[in-house]
Write an enzyme that holds these catalytic residues in place. Sequence first.
Site, mmCIF file in Angstrom:
data_model
loop_
_atom_site.group_PDB
_atom_site.id
_atom_site.type_symbol
_atom_site.label_atom_id
_atom_site.label_comp_id
_atom_site.label_asym_id
_atom_site.label_seq_id
_atom_site.Cartn_x
_atom_site.Cartn_y
_atom_site.Cartn_z
ATOM 1 N N ASP A 27 0.866 -1.182 0.000
ATOM 2 C CA ASP A 27 0.000 0.000 0.000
ATOM 3 C C ASP A 27 0.901 1.230 0.000
ATOM 4 O O ASP A 27 2.110 1.133 0.227
ATOM 5 C CB ASP A 27 -0.895 -0.007 1.252
ATOM 6 C CG ASP A 27 -1.771 1.237 1.314
ATOM 7 O OD1 ASP A 27 -2.445 1.543 0.302
ATOM 8 O OD2 ASP A 27 -1.774 1.932 2.348
ATOM 9 N N SER A 28 0.286 2.383 -0.229
ATOM 10 C CA SER A 28 1.056 3.627 -0.188
ATOM 11 C C SER A 28 1.540 3.940 1.233
ATOM 12 O O SER A 28 2.431 4.764 1.404
ATOM 13 C CB SER A 28 0.184 4.769 -0.696
ATOM 14 O OG SER A 28 -1.011 4.826 0.050
ATOM 15 N N CYS A 55 -3.760 -0.917 -2.082
ATOM 16 C CA CYS A 55 -4.056 0.493 -2.341
ATOM 17 C C CYS A 55 -5.053 0.628 -3.496
ATOM 18 O O CYS A 55 -4.795 0.158 -4.617
ATOM 19 C CB CYS A 55 -2.735 1.189 -2.708
ATOM 20 S SG CYS A 55 -2.927 2.925 -3.050
ATOM 21 N N GLU A 78 -6.417 8.735 9.907
ATOM 22 C CA GLU A 78 -5.092 8.551 10.521
ATOM 23 C C GLU A 78 -4.985 9.260 11.874
ATOM 24 O O GLU A 78 -4.207 8.856 12.735
ATOM 25 C CB GLU A 78 -3.996 9.024 9.561
ATOM 26 C CG GLU A 78 -3.882 8.090 8.385
ATOM 27 C CD GLU A 78 -2.621 8.261 7.551
ATOM 28 O OE1 GLU A 78 -1.717 8.990 7.979
ATOM 29 O OE2 GLU A 78 -2.573 7.660 6.468
ATOM 30 N N CYS A 114 -11.259 3.061 -0.728
ATOM 31 C CA CYS A 114 -9.975 3.585 -0.254
ATOM 32 C C CYS A 114 -9.628 2.800 1.003
ATOM 33 O O CYS A 114 -10.521 2.489 1.813
ATOM 34 C CB CYS A 114 -10.105 5.069 0.058
ATOM 35 S SG CYS A 114 -8.628 5.775 0.822
ATOM 36 N N HIS A 123 -8.487 3.567 3.753
ATOM 37 C CA HIS A 123 -8.775 4.176 5.059
ATOM 38 C C HIS A 123 -10.262 4.175 5.426
ATOM 39 O O HIS A 123 -10.605 4.362 6.584
ATOM 40 C CB HIS A 123 -8.307 5.628 5.063
ATOM 41 C CG HIS A 123 -6.814 5.788 5.065
ATOM 42 N ND1 HIS A 123 -6.011 5.292 4.065
ATOM 43 C CD2 HIS A 123 -5.986 6.396 5.945
ATOM 44 C CE1 HIS A 123 -4.745 5.594 4.329
ATOM 45 N NE2 HIS A 123 -4.700 6.264 5.458
HETATM 46 N N1 DGL Z 1 -4.012 3.895 0.070
HETATM 47 C C1 DGL Z 1 -4.665 4.931 -0.694
HETATM 48 C C2 DGL Z 1 -5.875 4.332 -1.417
HETATM 49 O O1 DGL Z 1 -6.431 3.337 -1.011
HETATM 50 C C3 DGL Z 1 -5.074 6.111 0.168
HETATM 51 C C4 DGL Z 1 -3.925 6.951 0.677
HETATM 52 C C5 DGL Z 1 -3.135 7.606 -0.440
HETATM 53 O O2 DGL Z 1 -3.631 8.566 -1.067
HETATM 54 O O3 DGL Z 1 -2.036 7.145 -0.709
HETATM 55 O O4 DGL Z 1 -6.290 4.866 -2.413
#
Ligand code: DGL
Length: 265
Positions: free
Chosen positions: A11-12, A74, A153, A185, A187
């Site tokens: 993931d990012s 992600c 977060e 997403c 989050h």
């Molecule tokens: N992990 C990213 C997503 O699911 C969200 C956070 C980011 O913008 O990197 O799209």
Amino acid sequence: MSDARPIGVFDSGVGGLTVIAALTRILPHEDIVYFGDTARVPYGTKSKETVTRFSVENIEFLMRKNVKLVIVACNTASSLSLDFLKRCFRVPILGVIDPGAKCAVSSTRNNRVGIIGTSATISSGAYDKAIKKINPRISVFGQSCPLFVPLAEEGWFNKSFTKDIAAFYLKPLKDRMIDTLILGCTHYPLMRDVIQAVMGKNVLLVDSAKEVAKEARIILDSSGLLKESHGVGRHCFFVSDEPGRFVKTARLFLRKRITCARKAV
Ligand code: DGL
């Protein structure tokens, strides 16, 4: 047949831990190697070219850990880069878009589905395409909700301003009378309660993290790649920046402490 190699997940940043939480429930025996690209987060505001380059590097790292399956946790990377990644690597690669789309298609009763995600995910149209490929009669409505990422977060799920922001973002989708909403997403599963409160109890929320974990089990099972042992799987966490903040935030996403996050080298 069985395969004891770990599942690789990237993931990012920290958000992909929602996928780890779902994998832990659905595939508790599997070992997992997680890579969070904390040095380069966020992906949700970046271009396709940049996100694809980062994603290739992330998978190269996981390949060095000898993974048997890569899950692109992600949503942004899955939306922008999955097709390219599948062409680049021989290992099976699973993104979150198709599993989430499939669940939404089978859940909607009025054929009106909403998607929320980062700006890049929404403007890519990836969920729309995946849904329409299964059922072209479904109307799809997208809405980016960028502030949900920092709110999650911070752990600010019940603040009054969180409710106001959610109401503001989600109003256009409420007006469209959707009956199903994809949390597109990493989050957003953490924001589930406030999203459900705004949308009302008649709107079904689809959690892409849960759906991709179910799909991973199907893929591993059908290709003889499940791990045989019945012990609890080992999870290793790597990040591209110092792990301090990741470890702190991880508690919100996993509901437990991570002790072993390391900086990837
Ligand atoms: N992990 C990213 C997503 O699911 C969200 C956070 C980011 O913008 O990197 O799209």
